[in-house]
Design a protein around this motif. Structure first.
Motif, PDB file in Angstrom:
ATOM      1  N   LEU A 173      -6.197  15.541   7.834  1.00 32.87           N
ATOM      2  CA  LEU A 173      -6.798  16.782   7.323  1.00 32.87           C
ATOM      3  C   LEU A 173      -8.312  16.768   7.488  1.00 32.87           C
ATOM      4  O   LEU A 173      -8.969  15.788   7.148  1.00 32.87           O
ATOM      5  CB  LEU A 173      -6.452  16.963   5.841  1.00 32.87           C
ATOM      6  CG  LEU A 173      -4.969  17.095   5.498  1.00 32.87           C
ATOM      7  CD1 LEU A 173      -4.764  17.060   3.987  1.00 32.87           C
ATOM      8  CD2 LEU A 173      -4.394  18.380   6.078  1.00 32.87           C
ATOM      9  N   VAL A 174      -8.850  17.847   7.999  1.00 39.47           N
ATOM     10  CA  VAL A 174     -10.305  17.988   8.090  1.00 39.47           C
ATOM     11  C   VAL A 174     -10.846  18.835   6.936  1.00 39.47           C
ATOM     12  O   VAL A 174     -12.026  18.742   6.598  1.00 39.47           O
ATOM     13  CB  VAL A 174     -10.733  18.610   9.442  1.00 39.47           C
ATOM     14  CG1 VAL A 174     -10.347  17.701  10.595  1.00 39.47           C
ATOM     15  CG2 VAL A 174     -10.151  19.989   9.636  1.00 39.47           C
TER      16      VAL A 174
ATOM     17  N   GLU B 128      -6.768  28.621  -2.253  1.00 39.00           N
ATOM     18  CA  GLU B 128      -5.913  29.510  -1.466  1.00 39.00           C
ATOM     19  C   GLU B 128      -4.566  28.851  -1.159  1.00 39.00           C
ATOM     20  O   GLU B 128      -3.518  29.487  -1.241  1.00 39.00           O
ATOM     21  CB  GLU B 128      -6.623  29.897  -0.169  1.00 39.00           C
ATOM     22  CG  GLU B 128      -5.887  30.933   0.630  1.00 39.00           C
ATOM     23  CD  GLU B 128      -6.669  31.368   1.851  1.00 39.00           C
ATOM     24  OE1 GLU B 128      -6.025  31.603   2.893  1.00 39.00           O
ATOM     25  OE2 GLU B 128      -7.900  31.476   1.774  1.00 39.00           O
ATOM     26  N   ALA B 129      -4.584  27.568  -0.818  1.00 35.09           N
ATOM     27  CA  ALA B 129      -3.339  26.847  -0.529  1.00 35.09           C
ATOM     28  C   ALA B 129      -2.448  26.803  -1.766  1.00 35.09           C
ATOM     29  O   ALA B 129      -1.232  27.031  -1.690  1.00 35.09           O
ATOM     30  CB  ALA B 129      -3.651  25.433  -0.047  1.00 35.09           C
ATOM     31  N   ARG B 130      -3.030  26.530  -2.916  1.00 37.39           N
ATOM     32  CA  ARG B 130      -2.257  26.498  -4.168  1.00 37.39           C
ATOM     33  C   ARG B 130      -1.652  27.865  -4.459  1.00 37.39           C
ATOM     34  O   ARG B 130      -0.500  27.956  -4.893  1.00 37.39           O
ATOM     35  CB  ARG B 130      -3.153  26.075  -5.327  1.00 37.39           C
ATOM     36  CG  ARG B 130      -3.507  24.620  -5.322  1.00 37.39           C
ATOM     37  CD  ARG B 130      -4.512  24.304  -6.394  1.00 37.39           C
ATOM     38  NE  ARG B 130      -4.745  22.879  -6.497  1.00 37.39           N
ATOM     39  CZ  ARG B 130      -5.832  22.351  -7.037  1.00 37.39           C
ATOM     40  NH1 ARG B 130      -6.794  23.142  -7.512  1.00 37.39           N
ATOM     41  NH2 ARG B 130      -5.976  21.049  -7.092  1.00 37.39           N
ATOM     42  N   ASN B 131      -2.422  28.911  -4.249  1.00 36.55           N
ATOM     43  CA  ASN B 131      -1.930  30.262  -4.503  1.00 36.55           C
ATOM     44  C   ASN B 131      -0.736  30.609  -3.607  1.00 36.55           C
ATOM     45  O   ASN B 131       0.184  31.296  -4.035  1.00 36.55           O
ATOM     46  CB  ASN B 131      -3.038  31.296  -4.321  1.00 36.55           C
ATOM     47  CG  ASN B 131      -4.052  31.263  -5.442  1.00 36.55           C
ATOM     48  OD1 ASN B 131      -3.773  30.792  -6.546  1.00 36.55           O
ATOM     49  ND2 ASN B 131      -5.243  31.746  -5.180  1.00 36.55           N
ATOM     50  N   LYS B 132      -0.774  30.153  -2.379  1.00 38.48           N
ATOM     51  CA  LYS B 132       0.334  30.438  -1.451  1.00 38.48           C
ATOM     52  C   LYS B 132       1.607  29.706  -1.855  1.00 38.48           C
ATOM     53  O   LYS B 132       2.709  30.201  -1.627  1.00 38.48           O
ATOM     54  CB  LYS B 132      -0.056  30.020  -0.031  1.00 38.48           C
ATOM     55  CG  LYS B 132      -1.086  30.901   0.604  1.00 38.48           C
ATOM     56  CD  LYS B 132      -1.441  30.368   1.978  1.00 38.48           C
ATOM     57  CE  LYS B 132      -2.567  31.149   2.627  1.00 38.48           C
ATOM     58  NZ  LYS B 132      -2.969  30.539   3.910  1.00 38.48           N
ATOM     59  N   ILE B 133       1.471  28.531  -2.425  1.00 39.12           N
ATOM     60  CA  ILE B 133       2.631  27.704  -2.760  1.00 39.12           C
ATOM     61  C   ILE B 133       3.202  28.027  -4.142  1.00 39.12           C
ATOM     62  O   ILE B 133       4.404  27.976  -4.351  1.00 39.12           O
ATOM     63  CB  ILE B 133       2.259  26.209  -2.674  1.00 39.12           C
ATOM     64  CG1 ILE B 133       1.943  25.858  -1.224  1.00 39.12           C
ATOM     65  CG2 ILE B 133       3.376  25.331  -3.221  1.00 39.12           C
ATOM     66  CD1 ILE B 133       1.357  24.486  -1.043  1.00 39.12           C
ATOM     67  N   ARG B 134       2.332  28.375  -5.057  1.00 38.20           N
ATOM     68  CA  ARG B 134       2.721  28.596  -6.453  1.00 38.20           C
ATOM     69  C   ARG B 134       3.835  29.636  -6.560  1.00 38.20           C
ATOM     70  O   ARG B 134       3.848  30.633  -5.843  1.00 38.20           O
ATOM     71  CB  ARG B 134       1.494  29.070  -7.230  1.00 38.20           C
ATOM     72  CG  ARG B 134       1.685  29.120  -8.713  1.00 38.20           C
ATOM     73  CD  ARG B 134       0.400  29.528  -9.433  1.00 38.20           C
ATOM     74  NE  ARG B 134      -0.648  28.525  -9.273  1.00 38.20           N
ATOM     75  CZ  ARG B 134      -1.790  28.733  -8.627  1.00 38.20           C
ATOM     76  NH1 ARG B 134      -2.051  29.905  -8.093  1.00 38.20           N
ATOM     77  NH2 ARG B 134      -2.686  27.789  -8.513  1.00 38.20           N
TER      78      ARG B 134
ATOM     79  N   PRO C  89     -17.405  22.197   3.525  1.00 34.35           N
ATOM     80  CA  PRO C  89     -18.142  22.632   2.335  1.00 34.35           C
ATOM     81  C   PRO C  89     -17.384  23.676   1.511  1.00 34.35           C
ATOM     82  O   PRO C  89     -17.615  23.796   0.309  1.00 34.35           O
ATOM     83  CB  PRO C  89     -19.440  23.211   2.894  1.00 34.35           C
ATOM     84  CG  PRO C  89     -19.214  23.403   4.346  1.00 34.35           C
ATOM     85  CD  PRO C  89     -18.100  22.508   4.764  1.00 34.35           C
ATOM     86  N   ASP C  90     -16.454  24.410   2.131  1.00 34.02           N
ATOM     87  CA  ASP C  90     -15.698  25.434   1.403  1.00 34.02           C
ATOM     88  C   ASP C  90     -14.322  24.922   0.961  1.00 34.02           C
ATOM     89  O   ASP C  90     -13.403  25.700   0.736  1.00 34.02           O
ATOM     90  CB  ASP C  90     -15.552  26.697   2.253  1.00 34.02           C
ATOM     91  CG  ASP C  90     -14.847  26.450   3.590  1.00 34.02           C
ATOM     92  OD1 ASP C  90     -14.776  25.288   4.040  1.00 34.02           O
ATOM     93  OD2 ASP C  90     -14.363  27.430   4.188  1.00 34.02           O
ATOM     94  N   TYR C  91     -14.206  23.601   0.784  1.00 30.11           N
ATOM     95  CA  TYR C  91     -12.917  23.004   0.444  1.00 30.11           C
ATOM     96  C   TYR C  91     -12.334  23.560  -0.851  1.00 30.11           C
ATOM     97  O   TYR C  91     -11.130  23.785  -0.945  1.00 30.11           O
ATOM     98  CB  TYR C  91     -13.030  21.479   0.355  1.00 30.11           C
ATOM     99  CG  TYR C  91     -11.743  20.816  -0.040  1.00 30.11           C
ATOM    100  CD1 TYR C  91     -10.615  20.898   0.779  1.00 30.11           C
ATOM    101  CD2 TYR C  91     -11.631  20.117  -1.236  1.00 30.11           C
ATOM    102  CE1 TYR C  91      -9.411  20.296   0.418  1.00 30.11           C
ATOM    103  CE2 TYR C  91     -10.439  19.505  -1.594  1.00 30.11           C
ATOM    104  CZ  TYR C  91      -9.344  19.600  -0.766  1.00 30.11           C
ATOM    105  OH  TYR C  91      -8.161  19.009  -1.126  1.00 30.11           O
ATOM    106  N   LYS C  92     -13.158  23.806  -1.838  1.00 32.93           N
ATOM    107  CA  LYS C  92     -12.644  24.341  -3.111  1.00 32.93           C
ATOM    108  C   LYS C  92     -11.936  25.674  -2.888  1.00 32.93           C
ATOM    109  O   LYS C  92     -10.892  25.931  -3.478  1.00 32.93           O
ATOM    110  CB  LYS C  92     -13.761  24.484  -4.143  1.00 32.93           C
ATOM    111  CG  LYS C  92     -14.227  23.177  -4.705  1.00 32.93           C
ATOM    112  CD  LYS C  92     -15.263  23.373  -5.779  1.00 32.93           C
ATOM    113  CE  LYS C  92     -15.716  22.019  -6.302  1.00 32.93           C
ATOM    114  NZ  LYS C  92     -16.657  22.142  -7.401  1.00 32.93           N
TER     115      LYS C  92
END
Length: 78
Positions: free
Chosen positions: A55-56, A69-75, A61-64
């Motif tokens: 993973l890059v 966004e990834a959590r929102n897609k999975i939740r 810098p915009d990792y947060k």
């Protein structure tokens, strides 16, 4: 290690990011009481390291924003 001894798991990029974030946080904390054997803890370190190599995004810098966004897609929808 032969190919017969390896297991490949397929996850989406979002799943990998969420798992990496969890493992990184989990591995920084003390959880000795939940492991039956040190091998269980070691495999979590190994998984975190393997994800970190692939993973890059965690270094951006915009990792947060990316992880949110990834959590929102999975939740699950509530």
């Amino acid at each position: 290690m032969t190919d017969q001894q390896k297991i490949n798991l397929k996850v989406t990029k979002d799943e990998a990011l969420v798992l990496f974030e969890f493992l990184a946080r989990f591995n920084q904390s003390k959880h000795q009481d939940i492991f039956e054997d040190q091998s269980e803890q070691k495999i979590l370190w190994i998984l975190e390291g393997q994800l970190e190599k692939k993973l890059v995004e965690p270094f951006r810098p915009d990792y947060k924003d990316i992880i949110r966004e990834a959590r929102n897609k999975i939740r699950d929808e509530e």
